[in-house]
Each structure stands twice: as structure tokens, then as C-alpha cells.
Design a protein around this motif. Structure first.
Motif, PDB file in Angstrom:
ATOM      1  N   PRO A  99       0.695  -1.102   0.182  1.00  0.00           N
ATOM      2  CA  PRO A  99       0.041  -0.054   0.023  1.00  0.00           C
ATOM      3  C   PRO A  99       0.675   1.156  -0.077  1.00  0.00           C
ATOM      4  O   PRO A  99       0.568   2.312  -0.832  1.00  0.00           O
ATOM      5  CB  PRO A  99      -0.814  -0.151   1.283  1.00  0.00           C
ATOM      6  CG  PRO A  99      -0.593  -1.500   1.796  1.00  0.00           C
ATOM      7  CD  PRO A  99       0.469  -2.000   1.264  1.00  0.00           C
ATOM      8  N   VAL A 100       2.045   1.275   0.855  1.00  0.00           N
ATOM      9  CA  VAL A 100       2.898   2.304   0.721  1.00  0.00           C
ATOM     10  C   VAL A 100       3.450   2.801  -0.280  1.00  0.00           C
ATOM     11  O   VAL A 100       3.487   3.758  -1.133  1.00  0.00           O
ATOM     12  CB  VAL A 100       3.611   2.104   1.856  1.00  0.00           C
ATOM     13  CG1 VAL A 100       4.806   3.457   2.113  1.00  0.00           C
ATOM     14  CG2 VAL A 100       3.183   2.043   3.486  1.00  0.00           C
ATOM     15  N   GLY A 103       0.997   4.165  -2.688  1.00  0.00           N
ATOM     16  CA  GLY A 103       0.911   5.770  -2.429  1.00  0.00           C
ATOM     17  C   GLY A 103       2.092   6.369  -3.064  1.00  0.00           C
ATOM     18  O   GLY A 103       2.033   7.607  -3.309  1.00  0.00           O
ATOM     19  N   ILE A 104       3.156   5.910  -2.766  1.00  0.00           N
ATOM     20  CA  ILE A 104       4.544   6.744  -3.208  1.00  0.00           C
ATOM     21  C   ILE A 104       4.475   6.857  -4.745  1.00  0.00           C
ATOM     22  O   ILE A 104       4.722   7.918  -5.249  1.00  0.00           O
ATOM     23  CB  ILE A 104       5.639   5.982  -2.860  1.00  0.00           C
ATOM     24  CG1 ILE A 104       5.946   5.723  -1.342  1.00  0.00           C
ATOM     25  CG2 ILE A 104       6.953   6.631  -3.325  1.00  0.00           C
ATOM     26  CD1 ILE A 104       6.962   4.936  -0.742  1.00  0.00           C
ATOM     27  N   LEU A 106       1.868   6.805  -6.641  1.00  0.00           N
ATOM     28  CA  LEU A 106       0.973   7.910  -7.074  1.00  0.00           C
ATOM     29  C   LEU A 106       1.519   9.097  -6.681  1.00  0.00           C
ATOM     30  O   LEU A 106       1.299  10.442  -7.518  1.00  0.00           O
ATOM     31  CB  LEU A 106      -0.452   7.844  -6.296  1.00  0.00           C
ATOM     32  CG  LEU A 106      -1.375   6.483  -6.648  1.00  0.00           C
ATOM     33  CD1 LEU A 106      -2.424   6.288  -5.720  1.00  0.00           C
ATOM     34  CD2 LEU A 106      -1.627   6.723  -8.144  1.00  0.00           C
ATOM     35  N   PHE A 107       2.115   9.483  -5.650  1.00  0.00           N
ATOM     36  CA  PHE A 107       2.630  10.821  -5.136  1.00  0.00           C
ATOM     37  C   PHE A 107       3.438  11.303  -6.183  1.00  0.00           C
ATOM     38  O   PHE A 107       3.310  12.427  -6.702  1.00  0.00           O
ATOM     39  CB  PHE A 107       3.203  10.663  -3.762  1.00  0.00           C
ATOM     40  CG  PHE A 107       3.905  11.681  -3.407  1.00  0.00           C
ATOM     41  CD1 PHE A 107       3.144  12.975  -2.935  1.00  0.00           C
ATOM     42  CD2 PHE A 107       5.368  12.015  -3.362  1.00  0.00           C
ATOM     43  CE1 PHE A 107       3.843  14.134  -2.380  1.00  0.00           C
ATOM     44  CE2 PHE A 107       5.854  13.156  -3.042  1.00  0.00           C
ATOM     45  CZ  PHE A 107       5.252  14.291  -2.501  1.00  0.00           C
ATOM     46  N   TYR A 111       1.082  13.509  -7.640  1.00  0.00           N
ATOM     47  CA  TYR A 111       0.810  14.620  -6.849  1.00  0.00           C
ATOM     48  C   TYR A 111       1.917  15.666  -6.609  1.00  0.00           C
ATOM     49  O   TYR A 111       1.534  16.652  -6.185  1.00  0.00           O
ATOM     50  CB  TYR A 111       0.578  14.060  -5.470  1.00  0.00           C
ATOM     51  CG  TYR A 111      -0.934  13.331  -5.356  1.00  0.00           C
ATOM     52  CD1 TYR A 111      -2.110  14.248  -4.746  1.00  0.00           C
ATOM     53  CD2 TYR A 111      -1.177  12.174  -5.880  1.00  0.00           C
ATOM     54  CE1 TYR A 111      -3.184  13.626  -4.718  1.00  0.00           C
ATOM     55  CE2 TYR A 111      -2.540  11.727  -5.740  1.00  0.00           C
ATOM     56  CZ  TYR A 111      -3.605  12.258  -5.251  1.00  0.00           C
ATOM     57  OH  TYR A 111      -4.949  11.859  -5.205  1.00  0.00           O
ATOM     58  N   ALA A 112       3.332  15.170  -6.690  1.00  0.00           N
ATOM     59  CA  ALA A 112       4.423  15.944  -6.305  1.00  0.00           C
ATOM     60  C   ALA A 112       4.254  16.839  -7.665  1.00  0.00           C
ATOM     61  O   ALA A 112       3.939  16.913  -8.429  1.00  0.00           O
ATOM     62  CB  ALA A 112       5.693  15.147  -6.487  1.00  0.00           C
ATOM     63  N   PRO A 113       5.016  18.190  -6.979  1.00  0.00           N
ATOM     64  CA  PRO A 113       5.269  19.227  -8.096  1.00  0.00           C
ATOM     65  C   PRO A 113       6.100  18.871  -9.159  1.00  0.00           C
ATOM     66  O   PRO A 113       7.034  17.928  -8.850  1.00  0.00           O
ATOM     67  CB  PRO A 113       5.886  20.367  -7.024  1.00  0.00           C
ATOM     68  CG  PRO A 113       5.601  20.095  -5.501  1.00  0.00           C
ATOM     69  CD  PRO A 113       5.136  18.510  -5.631  1.00  0.00           C
ATOM     70  N   LEU A 120      12.562  13.574  -6.067  1.00  0.00           N
ATOM     71  CA  LEU A 120      11.824  12.851  -5.150  1.00  0.00           C
ATOM     72  C   LEU A 120      11.613  11.272  -5.582  1.00  0.00           C
ATOM     73  O   LEU A 120      12.235  10.448  -4.560  1.00  0.00           O
ATOM     74  CB  LEU A 120      10.496  13.255  -4.800  1.00  0.00           C
ATOM     75  CG  LEU A 120      10.216  14.583  -4.391  1.00  0.00           C
ATOM     76  CD1 LEU A 120       8.793  14.938  -4.181  1.00  0.00           C
ATOM     77  CD2 LEU A 120      11.067  14.808  -3.191  1.00  0.00           C
ATOM     78  N   LEU A 123      15.208   9.934  -4.651  1.00  0.00           N
ATOM     79  CA  LEU A 123      15.274   9.880  -3.296  1.00  0.00           C
ATOM     80  C   LEU A 123      14.837   8.413  -2.921  1.00  0.00           C
ATOM     81  O   LEU A 123      15.539   7.589  -2.066  1.00  0.00           O
ATOM     82  CB  LEU A 123      14.556  10.927  -2.319  1.00  0.00           C
ATOM     83  CG  LEU A 123      15.230  12.168  -2.113  1.00  0.00           C
ATOM     84  CD1 LEU A 123      14.411  13.239  -1.260  1.00  0.00           C
ATOM     85  CD2 LEU A 123      16.785  12.214  -1.505  1.00  0.00           C
ATOM     86  N   VAL A 124      13.728   8.051  -3.345  1.00  0.00           N
ATOM     87  CA  VAL A 124      13.316   6.662  -3.091  1.00  0.00           C
ATOM     88  C   VAL A 124      14.079   5.697  -3.564  1.00  0.00           C
ATOM     89  O   VAL A 124      14.160   4.484  -2.968  1.00  0.00           O
ATOM     90  CB  VAL A 124      11.751   6.511  -3.729  1.00  0.00           C
ATOM     91  CG1 VAL A 124      11.106   5.119  -3.519  1.00  0.00           C
ATOM     92  CG2 VAL A 124      10.767   7.376  -3.224  1.00  0.00           C
ATOM     93  N   ARG A 216      -9.229  14.463  -8.602  1.00  0.00           N
ATOM     94  CA  ARG A 216      -8.042  13.795  -8.755  1.00  0.00           C
ATOM     95  C   ARG A 216      -8.222  12.275  -8.377  1.00  0.00           C
ATOM     96  O   ARG A 216      -7.706  11.174  -9.010  1.00  0.00           O
ATOM     97  CB  ARG A 216      -6.804  14.423  -8.078  1.00  0.00           C
ATOM     98  CG  ARG A 216      -5.686  13.860  -8.675  1.00  0.00           C
ATOM     99  CD  ARG A 216      -4.550  15.061  -8.475  1.00  0.00           C
ATOM    100  NE  ARG A 216      -4.481  15.714  -7.400  1.00  0.00           N
ATOM    101  CZ  ARG A 216      -3.641  16.582  -6.858  1.00  0.00           C
ATOM    102  NH1 ARG A 216      -2.538  16.670  -7.795  1.00  0.00           N
ATOM    103  NH2 ARG A 216      -3.556  17.036  -5.719  1.00  0.00           N
ATOM    104  N   TRP A 217      -8.658  11.686  -7.137  1.00  0.00           N
ATOM    105  CA  TRP A 217      -8.904  10.668  -6.598  1.00  0.00           C
ATOM    106  C   TRP A 217      -9.518   9.818  -7.604  1.00  0.00           C
ATOM    107  O   TRP A 217      -9.515   8.439  -7.592  1.00  0.00           O
ATOM    108  CB  TRP A 217      -9.352  10.577  -5.214  1.00  0.00           C
ATOM    109  CG  TRP A 217      -9.719   9.292  -4.694  1.00  0.00           C
ATOM    110  CD1 TRP A 217     -10.973   9.025  -4.328  1.00  0.00           C
ATOM    111  CD2 TRP A 217      -9.099   8.054  -4.716  1.00  0.00           C
ATOM    112  NE1 TRP A 217     -11.210   7.791  -3.987  1.00  0.00           N
ATOM    113  CE2 TRP A 217     -10.139   7.129  -4.248  1.00  0.00           C
ATOM    114  CE3 TRP A 217      -7.948   7.576  -5.058  1.00  0.00           C
ATOM    115  CZ2 TRP A 217      -9.645   5.594  -4.113  1.00  0.00           C
ATOM    116  CZ3 TRP A 217      -7.507   6.254  -5.029  1.00  0.00           C
ATOM    117  CH2 TRP A 217      -8.456   5.337  -4.506  1.00  0.00           C
TER     118      TRP A 217
END
Lengths: 320, 361
Positions: A99-100, A103-104, A106-107, A111-113, A120, A123-124, A216-217
Motif C-alpha cells: 500500500p505504501v 501511495g509513493i 501515485l505521489f 501529486y508531487a510538484p 523525489l 530519493l526513493v 483527482r482521486w
């Protein structure tokens, strides 16, 4: 890829192939075949070396829970408890990480700028660059002491669930800690696969959903997740393959043991990979051969999981 | 479908005219950051007032307060669908923060614990003659071993990996191509300890039981490294524009000269990046080296075929297994050394990839 097959390139005149071409093509083909030879060799050598102990084994190798292999005759050993621990640790890691990771992904993709997204994501990826032995050191030297009060709280408040029955381990060196560390380690794998497939969602699908007034969701639920399902499942299975075979974090966090326990807060479980790393330096007699047999089981499990994952991903790519 | 709720022609159950309903009810743009900052501040204040401030508790409570307030406010002002969207947005941001925690924590603890012993002495002496509990010794022998073993592994896997990539991109087609690509993918998933056991099994056949040396470790690392080199090399070779190959063929250059003089130089930067990332991946491998190169060497050994060879990851592991306070200090310092090496490789690889990559059109 049809673009690289170069159908337009004129073949050299028939009858006289240049010697350099023949040699170079042979070298390239030989390297390709070497990959297949290595993979076959891994299976073959493991089987050859595992055979003496398997033939002499007096217990059932698959179900038995003992490990009396360091003897000259009549060894009795089995991977029953180890296989259980391996699957349990991988399952915990997968449950926590998937799940995490979605989420990442998707982010980072939605979602992220825009400007920050690449940084970002990088970084992952750094999470994947940290060696497993460092994760093990972190797990035993930092995370486990932090988790002791958490586990005590879990045992006190949720002790009626068999998984969390107390008393909690005072060192927190349990299968749950190992699972948490494994979850961190497989996070970047699942994230990378999910990101790839989210990037491939046709812009038309997404814009159509947004044009209908979707938030968005709702756009993600209607357009992205159905499209990315196979990538997520494939990524999760790749992560599971990694978690099943991961050695060092487990070997450093869990102590040698051969128990089967559903209790996540007490020590007692051990995985195949961790068992091999911990037992190998002390192996004598049939010991090495028996450990190779255990490695063969691990190899077979991860092979099946990885092939399944690749198959699912490939099928998803074809459909889209 | 819940997508057709806002119909301008329908007066709807709500009061007022439909135009106002369409425009009304959206939280201002500054609402999320303002709410996050204020809830963080308030909770920090409350925790400090009760003098029970902890970063974990603070983070958890702030996230919880933000999510609850934002969703409640949004439900009241914007309606259920927007509220759900805000909930998911909060969760997605939370997921990313959650992933950054272990990264920061690992780097922070390694830095904090490793610096105590990370000095010139640690990097320049071995463990030869150091008795248990003695406040001496370093990781020089492990650094030597890591360099030698990883170097040999690179020497083996780069030619094989790059040539396989050349074969996949320039020569192979049909079933053979698909089979090799599939098995390269499968090979990336081989557990590292199985690669170690493979070399153990091979070495028993070749040299009899108990033969451990650096070369065995290098071969097990090569098994893990080859598929990574192949995959990245394949991607890089595909980026070379077809025009370049055709221009070369048009001049009558044979295929193998085209590959060695046009295709490989064009993709050299990308190939280098991929190889360095592959090195960064295997340089931290521990399990195969415990099985193949031994875990008890204490002296400096440059000879790949002669006896046990220590390496940085195995050094960390064996020090942790000894379990004393000094051992842990050495392990942390070695972990810091290893992470610095890996990060250096990682950043250099990205820099090379970014600076010298062929401009794609």
C-alpha cells in the motif's frame, strides 16, 4: 523491437561473409548463451551437491522441522519450519510495503510538484542503494530497541489476537521486526514498477475522467488503477521474490531457531536464507550439502515467483 | 457513477440558486499548508506543555489532526467527493513521508554512530593480531578485499553483460531473443545467497570441500551483476538512433565495425552509468561472500586465489556477530565507509548519465 531489427540494412553479398563479422557475431551470441548456461548451471550444481544429503536424509525434507545435518551418517533435517518463516516474513513485508509503495508511486507521478518529481523519485531509489547488511545493522542497532515499547503496547492491548499474544520479546528481535526491515527494502522495487506503469496510462483516459468532473482521486480510481493493476501486481511479486531471498537483514535480526510460531512478537522463527548464512560457518559432515539443498528450495520458490511476476507484467504490457 | 452529480439545470435539493451552488464551497488554496502548519504548531505546544515531546509522537499526531480536520472541513464545505479526494491526497503525502523516514533514519544513525571511529587509523590498519575487546584495529583488509573482489567481478561481468546486450539489440530475434530476455529478468531475481551456494557447489567439484578464496566470491558477485549490466546496456543501446547505424552501413562499414566504432561509443556514457550502478549494487552484497570468501580473515590479502578474503560488508556482519561494544563501533564505522562508497558510485553514475547522455530527439 522492430526499430532495432534494421530490416532496411543491406546484407553483405552472399558467399563472402567477413571474418570479423562472423567472429563478433559469434562472441555476442556466445555471451547470450552463457546467460542460459549460467542459469542452468546454478540449478545443476545445486542439485548435484544437494543430492548426497538428500539421499541419506532419514527425515522428510519438506515437512520435517529438525536440522541434524552436521553428522557423518544418518542426517535428519527438513525445511518445514524454515519455509514457514520465509513465507511469513515475506508476507509481512508485502502487506506493509505494497500500500505504501502504491501511495509513493501515485505521489511521484500525480501529486508531487512537476519540478520536484524526478528528485523525489531519486530519493526513493536511494533506498534501494543502501546495502542489505547496513539495513541489518540498522535493524538490530536502532530499530529493534525502538520497537520494544511498541511491541509491549501491542501485546498489552491487542494480546487477545493470537498474532500479538504476549509476552513480547525484550529484544524485539522477532519476525515482525525482520518483516518491517524487509518491507523497507522492497519498497523501492514495488514503487519503481508501479511508477513505470502509472506513467504509461494514456493521457486520453485521464483527461476524459477529469473532463467529466472527476476529482483527482476519482480520476485515479477510474483511469489509473484499472490500467496499472498488472504492473502493481507484478511489482509486488518482484518485491516478494526479493523478500523471500533476502538474507542479511534476517540473519542479523533473528537468532538461529527452528520453531514454527504464529506469534509475531516473540522470537522463534527463522527463514531459509537466514538459516543458511548462520549455519554455514559451522557446517560439517552432511551439513554443507544439506544447506545447499535448502538453498535449492529457496531457488525454486523465488524462480516460480519471479517468472510469475514477469509473466503478469508482460501480459499487462501486451494488453495495453 | 457519481460523476454526474453537478447538473446546472437541476435546481437540486439545496437552497439558493444553482449558480451559487456551483461556485460556492471550495476551500482556499492556502488552506492545506496553513492547516498543516497550525496543527503541527499546536500539537508541538501541547506536547511541550506536558513535557512529553517526541518526534514520532509529534509526527503521528500532526498527521492525524491534519487529516481529520481537513476531511471534516471539506465534508462540510465542499461535499463528500471532494472530502474523499482530500483524504486520499493526505494519505498519499503520508506514504511518501513514511518512505523517507527509514532513509533519513538509516543515514542518520550510520553517520552518528560511525563517525566515532571513522578516521585515518581505521581506514589504514587491519585486524591482524587484534584480540577480542582490544580497542584497536581497522578495516583496511576489508577495503582491500572489497576492491579486489568487486574488481574481478566487474572484469568478468562487463564483457559478458555488454556483449549480451549487443546480441539482444543487434543480432537476436524471434524466440531466442525472447528466451534470453526472459531469463535475464529471472536471473535478476536470484537470491544472493543462492548465487553464493552455486559457487560453493562449483568449488567443491573443482577444488574439493573447504576451498574459500576471493575468486569464488568474485564469481558469485558476477552471477548477480551480469543481468543488471545486460538490462541497462540493452536500454542504452536501443537509444542509439537507427540513422547512425544506417549511415555507417551506407559507407560500406561491416556490421561489427559499425557496432564497435559507432554504436558502442555513442552509448558509452549510458553504459558506464549502468555498469557503475551495477557495481554499487554488488559492492554491498554480503551473503554470497560469507559462503565463498570466508568470514574470518583478519589480515591484508591481495591474492584472489589464496585463502580467505575479508570485505567491508562481511566485516560489518562478523563484527556484529562478535557482539562487543567495540565490535559494534567498528561495524558502524565500516557501514559508514560502505555507504559513502555506494553513494559516491551512485551519484557519479547519475552525473555521467546526465552530462554525457546522447541527446534524444
Amino acid at each position: 523491437m522492430t526499430t532495432t531489427d534494421a530490416p532496411t540494412v543491406a546484407p553483405p553479398p552472399k558467399g563472402r561473409r567477413r571474418i570479423g563479422d562472423v567472429v563478433f557475431a559469434g562472441l555476442a551470441r556466445g555471451s547470450g548463451l552463457l546467460i542460459l548456461v549460467i542459469l542452468a548451471g546454478v540449478a545443476a550444481f545445486l542439485i548435484v551437491q544437494a543430492w548426497p544429503s538428500l539421499a541419506a536424509n532419514t527425515a522428510n525434507f519438506i515437512t520435517d522441522r529438525s536440522w541434524d545435518a552436521n553428522v557423518r551418517e544418518n542426517p535428519a533435517f527438513g525445511v518445514g519450519s524454515l519455509a514457514f518463516g520465509t513465507v511469513l516474513a515475506a508476507a509481512i513485508a508485502l502487506l506493509l510495503a505494497t500500500p505504501v509503495a502504491i501511495g509513493i508511486a501515485l505521489f511521484i507521478v500525480y501529486y508531487a510538484p512537476r519540478r520536484l518529481a524526478a528528485l523525489l523519485g531519486y530519493l526513493v531509489d536511494l533506498l534501494a542503494a543502501i546495502p542489505s547488511v547496513v539495513y541489518g545493522l540498522w535493524g538490530i542497532g536502532f530499530l529493534a530497541p525502538q520497537l520494544v515499547p511498541v511491541y509491549e503496547g501491542l501485546a498489552r492491548n491487542l494480546g487477545w489476537i493470537p498474532l500479538f499474544a504476549g509476552p513480547a520479546s525484550t529484544s524485539a528481535r522477532t519476525i515482525l521486526t525482520a518483516g518491517i526491515v524487509l518491507a523497507v527494502m522492497i519498497l523501492p522495487i514495488i514503487t519503481a514498477m508501479s511508477r513505470d506503469v502509472f506513467h504509461q496510462v494514456p493521457q486520453g483516459h485521464r483527461e476524459a475522467a477529469l473532463a467529466m468532473g472527476a476529482t483527482r482521486w476519482e480520476m485515479i480510481r477510474l483511469a489509473v488503477l484499472p490500467f496499472g493493476k498488472s504492473g502493481i501486481v507484478g511489482g509486488a511479486m518482484l518485491g516478494m521474490g526479493r523478500a523471500l531471498g533476502e538474507t542479511m537483514a534476517v540473519a542479523m535480526i533473528l537468532s538461529p531457531s527452528l520453531a514454527i510460531s504464529w506469534n509475531l512478537l516473540q522470537s522463534g522463527n527463522q527463514t531459509i536464507a537466514g538459516h543458511i548464512a548462520l549455519q554455514y560457518p559451522e557446517a560439517t559432515g552432511y551439513g554443507v550439502s544439506a544447506l545447499i539443498a535448502a538453498g535449492l528450495v529457496l531457488f525454486a520458490i523465488t524462480l516460480v515467483v519471479n517468472m510469475g511476476a514477469r509473466y503478469i507484467v508482460a501480459r499487462g504490457n501486451k494488453e495495453s | 457513477m457519481s460523476l454526474t452529480t453537478a447538473q446546472p439545470t437541476d435546481p437540486g435539493p439545496g437552497p439558493g440558486n444553482p449558480r451559487r451552488e456551483l461556485r460556492s464551497g471550495s476551500l482556499p488554496r492556502y488552506f492545506p499548508p496553513a492547516l498543516l502548519a497550525s496543527s503541527a504548531a499546536v500539537i508541538a505546544g501541547v506536547l511541550l506543555a506536558f513535557s512529553s515531546f517526541g518526534f514520532v509522537l509529534w509526527g503521528v499526531l500532526t498527521a492525524l489532526a491534519y487529516t481529520v480536520i481537513a476531511v471534516a472541513a471539506s465534508t462540510r464545505i465542499e461535499g463528500g467527493r471532494k472530502a474523499k479526494d482530500r483524504l486520499v491526497t493526505a494519505l498519499v503525502y503520508l506514504c511518501f513521508t513514511l518512505a523517507m523516514l527509514p532513509l533519513v533514519s538509516v543515514l542518520w544513525t550510520v553517520l552518528g554512530n560511525g563517525l566515532a571511529r571513522f578516521d585515518g587509523y581505521f581506514l589504514s590498519v587491519s585486524m591482524n593480531g587484534v584480540l577480542p575487546g582490544m580497542d584497536a584495529g581497522g578495516a583496511y583488509h576489508a577495503i582491500v578485499g572489497t576492491l579486489a573482489i568487486t574488481g574481478l567481478a566487474t572484469l568478468i561481468s562487463v564483457p559478458v553483460g555488454v556483449m549480451t546486450a549487443v546480441y539482444l539489440v543487434e543480432y537476436a530475434r524471434g524466440r531466442m531473443k525472447r528466451a534470453i530476455m526472459f531469463f535475464v529478468d529471472v536471473m535478476t531475481g536470484i537470491p544472493s545467497i543462492v548465487a553464493g551456494l552455486f559457487v560453493v557447489a562449483l568449488w567443491i567439484l573443482l577444488f574439493g570441500p573447504g576451498a574459500t578464496n576471493g575468486a569464488a566470491g568474485a564469481i558469485s558477485l558476477a552471477v548477480l551483476m551480469i543481468p543488471v549490466v545486460v538490462r541497462s546496456g540493452e536500454e542504452m543501446l536501443r537509444l542509439v538512433p537507427q540513422d547512425l547505424r544506417e549511415a555507417s552501413y551506407a559507407l560500406g562499414v561491416p556490421k561489427w565495425r559499425t557496432i564497435t566504432k559507432v554504436v558502442l561509443p555513442t552509448s558509452a556514457a549510458g553504459l558506464t552509468t549502468g555498469i557503475m550502478l551495477a557495481i554499487a549494487r554488488v559492492i554491498g552484497e554480503t551473503a554470497p561472500l560469507i559462503l565463498t570468501a570466508g568470514s574470518s580473515a583478519v589480515s591484508i590479502n591481495w591474492h584472489l586465489f589464496d585463502g580467505q578474503m575479508m570485505s567491508l560488508p562481511v566485516f560489518i556482519y562478523s563484527q556484529v556477530r562478535m557482539g562487543g561494544a567495540v565490535n559494534y563501533e567498528r561495524a558502524w564505522a565500516a557501514a559508514l565507509t560502505l555507504i559513502l562508497v555506494v553513494m559516491l558510485l551512485f551519484f557519479l553514475a547519475r552525473m555521467i548519465g546526465r552530462l554525457f547522455a546522447p541527446k534524444s530527439r
